[in-house]
Design an enzyme around this catalytic site. Structure first.
Site, PDB file in Angstrom:
ATOM      1  N   CYS A 225      92.251 -12.439  36.674  1.00  9.20           N
ATOM      2  CA  CYS A 225      91.904 -11.846  37.973  1.00  9.20           C
ATOM      3  C   CYS A 225      93.123 -11.465  38.796  1.00  9.20           C
ATOM      4  O   CYS A 225      93.141 -10.439  39.449  1.00  9.20           O
ATOM      5  CB  CYS A 225      91.072 -12.822  38.802  1.00  9.20           C
ATOM      6  SG  CYS A 225      89.399 -12.955  38.211  1.00  9.20           S
TER       7      CYS A 225
ATOM      8  N   ARG B  95     131.617 -39.933  38.015  1.00  9.13           N
ATOM      9  CA  ARG B  95     130.664 -39.880  39.130  1.00  9.13           C
ATOM     10  C   ARG B  95     130.634 -41.146  39.966  1.00  9.13           C
ATOM     11  O   ARG B  95     130.423 -41.088  41.184  1.00  9.13           O
ATOM     12  CB  ARG B  95     129.264 -39.630  38.572  1.00  9.13           C
ATOM     13  CG  ARG B  95     129.170 -38.273  37.992  1.00  9.13           C
ATOM     14  CD  ARG B  95     127.879 -38.052  37.294  1.00  9.13           C
ATOM     15  NE  ARG B  95     127.870 -36.673  36.842  1.00  9.13           N
ATOM     16  CZ  ARG B  95     126.918 -36.130  36.123  1.00  9.13           C
ATOM     17  NH1 ARG B  95     125.874 -36.864  35.770  1.00  9.13           N
ATOM     18  NH2 ARG B  95     126.991 -34.891  35.760  1.00  9.13           N
TER      19      ARG B  95
ATOM     20  N   GLY C  36     127.181 -33.846  31.407  1.00  9.89           N
ATOM     21  CA  GLY C  36     127.120 -33.053  30.183  1.00  9.89           C
ATOM     22  C   GLY C  36     126.716 -33.861  28.962  1.00  9.89           C
ATOM     23  O   GLY C  36     126.337 -33.305  27.933  1.00  9.89           O
TER      24      GLY C  36
END
Ligand code: MEZ
Length: 609
Positions: free
Chosen positions: A86, A442, A587
């Site tokens: 639709c 980190r 990574g």
């Protein structure tokens, strides 16, 4: 005549009511349990649900949406096909709805089910806002956003399945690892079903930004970048504070090139290696031009899964891994959105359901100081796999080892890839002063930000860095970037002292020229900052990755509390523990996804023979 048409309307209404209310036997494996009475449909209209609106305002009957019966399979395939019939596909709808520059029909999620947002018999909601904060995105028939709960397997100890089916390999989770495992198992000849509790596939992999670590690849060779698996292994061990299980970290490094080749063979090309935090060499592979890796990778994997005709069931939550009285895994119990509880008997089960960064209760249980932190993860990352595995006799390790990523855009869940630093950005505090070696790991980068008076910081970059990394354009698109023609103008835009910021940039540029960072010892400084405009993105640390999880061996077999493999149970990706030790290198997650996904899929298929 009037009477005849009245009669016709009544007959049609009766047919419609029966169609909507009748519990259908259904076809295939799902009996289907969705049923709505006429009264409920009227209520849905009153409550403003989309289904009721279609029926009463638009004159659309149940049959038009449900394909002839009230039966709805858990993935809602027929209903979604009817929406597209639709309204057109994503591209068509995107054209109609591009009133704002942020267009949910043109997003990194790809062509997902329409019903992920537009819900017929409950309130609709903007799925994107699970991760973003797009106040400007409005959706009709909206309600609160969905709440995703974690699984409690013991609740299902005596559950009676509605029906039972059989396959060779069941994969739990349709993120990167799950899709890779399923593809590998299928290519090895197994019949595979992937079960995904969320309404969309892709998992966290879909949100992954920077790239995949791999050592001594064809792409590194073509750019004369020297690298080797042993150095990747040593970097991984060092980055993880020597807490990784050495043979798992070794497998990650030594099989990384084969994993890259597997992707290349499957026409998923990550040919743009750059520097990642904690890496000795440039092995952080992004797609062409430095585009975002996750959306590209998952689009490729979804294409392969569709090409192979693998049975993928979304809205299908595994609530229990079944075992016999010897502790051998025999299958799973699934709770389908429409089909209710059913059982799949399988020769092998692969857990690939991700970590628990989006389960703040669990995060805070292991790391109380992370209370209130945002997360970069998709909302389904609740730690279900660990709960399911432990319930089936598996051993969980390193659960307290939870990584916070230093550069989540402040006030959101949007990860700003560390590749931005890798391609040249620096990090300054609210005094305009550099606070770290931007290429450190980190844990250390996050600690440097959290030690500031105001615990957010700014990535500072220029047009040169922007040109080196395509995905930075996305941050502009999301309105996350401040800018200025000079350091002073930028300083004004982010409310930091102009002299300090100017001095910081000049001092850093001097280090680049001299080839030595006298303040923090940063090794990789690709270029000075100062070409074109100056840009800043405000960032803060947020929960990003859970290093702990189910213990596995190098064959991706899950290890039980007795130290032996749990028979027929395999796992890969973030649901496992031991690969990354106390801190994962950027990574290494995509690398793990491909390598351990392949191993889990291959061994699950072999085991099913
Ligand atoms: O591996 C990751 O988590 C990663 C590469 C994130 C990023 O900063 O891009």
């Amino acid at each position: 005549m009037k009477k005849l048409s009245m009669l016709l309307v009544l007959v049609l209404a009766a047919i419609l009511a029966v169609a909507c209310a009748t519990k259908q036997a259904g076809t295939g494996n799902f009996p289907g349990t969705t049923e709505f009475t006429e009264k409920q449909m009227a209520d849905h209209e009153k409550m403003g649900y989309l289904g009721g609106y279609h029926m009463t305002e638009q004159g659309v009957d149940c049959i038009s949406c449900h394909g002839g019966t009230a039966y709805v399979d858990d993935s809602e395939k027929a209903v979604n096909e009817a929406c597209v019939d639709c309204h057109g596909g994503y591209a068509d709808v995107a054209k109609l709805t591009n009133a704002t520059d942020i267009n949910p029909h043109d997003s990194h999620l790809g062509d997902v089910n329409c019903t992920s947002c537009h819900v017929a018999h409950a309130p609709s909601f903007v799925y994107c806002n699970n991760c973003h904060t797009f106040d400007e995105l409005q959706i009709s028939h909206a309600g609160q956003k969905a709440v995703y709960s974690s699984v409690n397997p013991s609740k299902y100890n005596n559950a009676k399945p509605n029906f039972v089916i059989q396959t060779d390999v069941v994969v739990i989770g349709a993120g990167g690892t799950g899709m890779v495992a399923a593809l590998t198992a299928k290519d090895a000849g197994a019949k595979v079903i992937i079960l995904e509790k969320m309404p969309i596939t892709g998992g966290n992999t879909q949100l992954s930004a920077g790239g995949m670590n791999a050592a001594w690849t064809r792409y590194q060779k073509s750019k004369n970048i020297k690298d080797d698996p042993e150095t990747m292994y040593l970097d991984t061990m060092k980055g993880g504070q020597n807490k990784s299980i050495p043979e798992l970290a070794r497998k990650l490094a030594y099989e990384s090139d084969a994993s890259m080749e597997w992707l290349t063979k499957n026409k998923i090309i990550l040919n743009n290696p750059g520097m990642g935090g904690g890496a000795t060499n440039a092995r952080f592979h992004a797609p062409e031009g430095g585009a975002v890796v996750g959306a590209y990778l998952t689009a490729g994997l979804k294409r392969l899964v569709a090409q192979r005709g693998i049975d993928v069931r979304v809205n299908s939550k595994v609530v229990k891994i079944l075992t016999d009285n010897t502790g051998t895994v025999t299958g799973v119990l699934v709770e389908g959105k429409h089909s209710g509880i059913y059982q799949i008997n399988a020769s092998s089960v692969v857990l690939a359901s991700g970590g628990f960064s989006a389960n703040s209760d669990l995060v805070v249980k292991y790391q109380p100081s992370y209370k209130g932190m945002s997360t970069s993860n998709q909302p389904g990352a609740k730690g279900d796999g660990v709960a399911l595995g432990e319930d089936a006799g598996a051993q969980a390790i390193d659960m307290e080892m939870i990584q916070i990523h230093p550069t989540i855009a402040a006030g959101s869940g949007i990860l700003i890839t560390e590749a931005v630093r890798g391609r040249g950005a620096i990090v300054v505090n609210h005094d305009g002063v550099r606070i770290m070696d931007e290429m450190t790991t980190r844990d250390k980068a996050s600690a440097a930000i959290l030690a500031q008076k105001i615990p957010t910081a700014f990535l500072i970059l220029d047009d040169d860095t922007r040109a080196r990394l395509k995905q930075i354009d996305g941050y502009f698109h999301l309105h996350l970037v401040h800018q200025g023609n000079t350091p002073e103008e930028l300083a004004k835009a982010i409310n930091v002292p102009a002299d300090e910021l100017k001095n910081t940039i000049e001092r850093y540029n001097g280090f680049v020229k001299a080839g030595e960072d006298k303040d923090f010892g940063r090794k990789s400084m690709p270029q000075q900052i100062g070409k074109g405009k100056y840009y800043a993105i405000e960032i803060n640390p947020g929960v990003h990755y859970t290093m702990g999880g189910l213990k596995i061996n190098t064959d991706a077999q899950v290890i039980g509390t007795n130290g032996q493999p749990v028979k027929n149970l395999y796992a890969g990706g973030e649901v496992t523990g031991g690969v990354h030790g106390a801190n994962r290198l950027g990574g290494n997650s995509i690398s793990e996804t491909i390598t351990f996904g392949r191993t889990a899929g291959m061994n699950a298929a072999k085991n099913s023979r």
